[in-house]
Scaffold this active site. Sequence first.
Site, PDB file in Angstrom:
ATOM      1  N   THR A  14      16.733 -26.087  26.158  1.00 29.60           N
ATOM      2  CA  THR A  14      15.974 -25.608  27.316  1.00 29.60           C
ATOM      3  C   THR A  14      16.496 -24.268  27.802  1.00 29.60           C
ATOM      4  OG1 THR A  14      15.379 -27.823  27.972  1.00 29.60           O
ATOM      5  CG2 THR A  14      15.393 -26.195  29.716  1.00 29.60           C
ATOM      6  N   SER A  60      17.114 -30.043  21.168  1.00 25.87           N
ATOM      7  CA  SER A  60      18.267 -30.795  20.649  1.00 25.87           C
ATOM      8  C   SER A  60      17.980 -32.276  20.468  1.00 25.87           C
ATOM      9  CB  SER A  60      19.511 -30.588  21.510  1.00 25.87           C
ATOM     10  OG  SER A  60      19.530 -31.428  22.635  1.00 25.87           O
ATOM     11  N   ASP A  94      20.030 -32.565  25.713  1.00 28.56           N
ATOM     12  CA  ASP A  94      19.752 -33.953  25.356  1.00 28.56           C
ATOM     13  C   ASP A  94      20.790 -34.581  24.432  1.00 28.56           C
ATOM     14  OD1 ASP A  94      17.595 -34.032  27.007  1.00 28.56           O
ATOM     15  OD2 ASP A  94      16.074 -33.901  25.447  1.00 28.56           O
TER      16      ASP A  94
HETATM   17  C1  SIN Z   1      17.332 -29.584  27.453  1.00 26.07           C
HETATM   18  O1  SIN Z   1      17.939 -28.705  26.868  1.00 26.07           O
HETATM   19  O2  SIN Z   1      17.551 -29.798  28.682  1.00 26.07           O
HETATM   20  C2  SIN Z   1      16.324 -30.482  26.820  1.00 26.07           C
HETATM   21  C3  SIN Z   1      15.873 -30.051  25.484  1.00 26.07           C
HETATM   22  C4  SIN Z   1      16.976 -30.053  24.475  1.00 26.07           C
HETATM   23  O3  SIN Z   1      17.883 -30.873  24.542  1.00 26.07           O
HETATM   24  O4  SIN Z   1      16.916 -29.198  23.566  1.00 26.07           O
END
Ligand code: SIN
Length: 319
Positions: A14, A60, A94
């Site tokens: 994110t 992720s 994640d």
């Molecule tokens: C995030 O980064 O908060 C969610 C998406 C991910 O883990 O890539």
Amino acid sequence: MQASRVVIVGTGGTIAGVAGRADDLVDYRAGTLDAADLVAAVPTLAGQPLETETLARLDSSDMDHATWLALHARLVALMQRAELAGVVVTHGTDTLEETAYFLHRTLAAPRPVVLTAAMRPATALSPDGPRNLADAVAVARTPGAGGVVVAFGGRVLAGHEVRKVHGFALDAFSTGDAGPIAVSEQGALRLLRGWPQAPLHAAATRLSAAHAAGAAAALPWPRVDIVTSHAGADGRVIDALLAAGAQGIVVAGTGNGSVHAALDAAARRALAAGVRVVRASRCQLGGVVGERADALPSYGVLTAAQARVELLLDLLAAA
Ligand code: SIN
């Protein structure tokens, strides 16, 4: 002279996410921006001795063993560069706890390897990524720092203790009873305890040898799954995993790692068939305390996700 050069390795998440609208914190595409874009968004990093590279652009939740290997190989190489202060890895939140634990157990890090992430995409009205990235770079430059750590939300957390405890809030990570290693205050770190020492897993030698031989892609990653105990559980999931060739199973038990009797019976069938089975707790904090004589073994305080990594490494070392 104290080293100040830092390499920032992007893997997605994110923090590198882009949404169609600034007020959209949910519907965005993670892993869109490059590491260089993330640095460009932080005015305080302008002109600093930084290098950027983008190793992956993953959400992720799609993290895989091949990316772990590529990241591990890259970090092993960067750790050899004596002129570097440290390395920052931008990652999704994640599965950050799994990557951080994997690196903690397999990477000799005489200088800091600092994972960072964000809960809001880079396009948000007030994104958390820029501050987290600035903090991560500061941690990577901290004299005397070392090991695999996470810079997030103004705190520095040990890579082997961190877990994601909230799905949306900015303060999404915890190390439970252990607490943070340091807090970031007005650009300076206040150290609360020592930097993590990495007792490397035996599988680390196997990984390094595989990198050196150019044979990492051929490593026989064992199949290890996580099964959760819950009201109404039965043994069918474990029986199906056995049939699918499982080599390891982590049972995320209730409370202090207790397991529904029907699931426990299936776990013992798996054990008898030669599958490694360990218990963890599905509680976010606390892990499994103590070992009842008749219970399945556990890795103590590790979360189920961390226990899966530990079991993977155990099986990889033994393969
Ligand atoms: C995030 O980064 O908060 C969610 C998406 C991910 O883990 O890539």
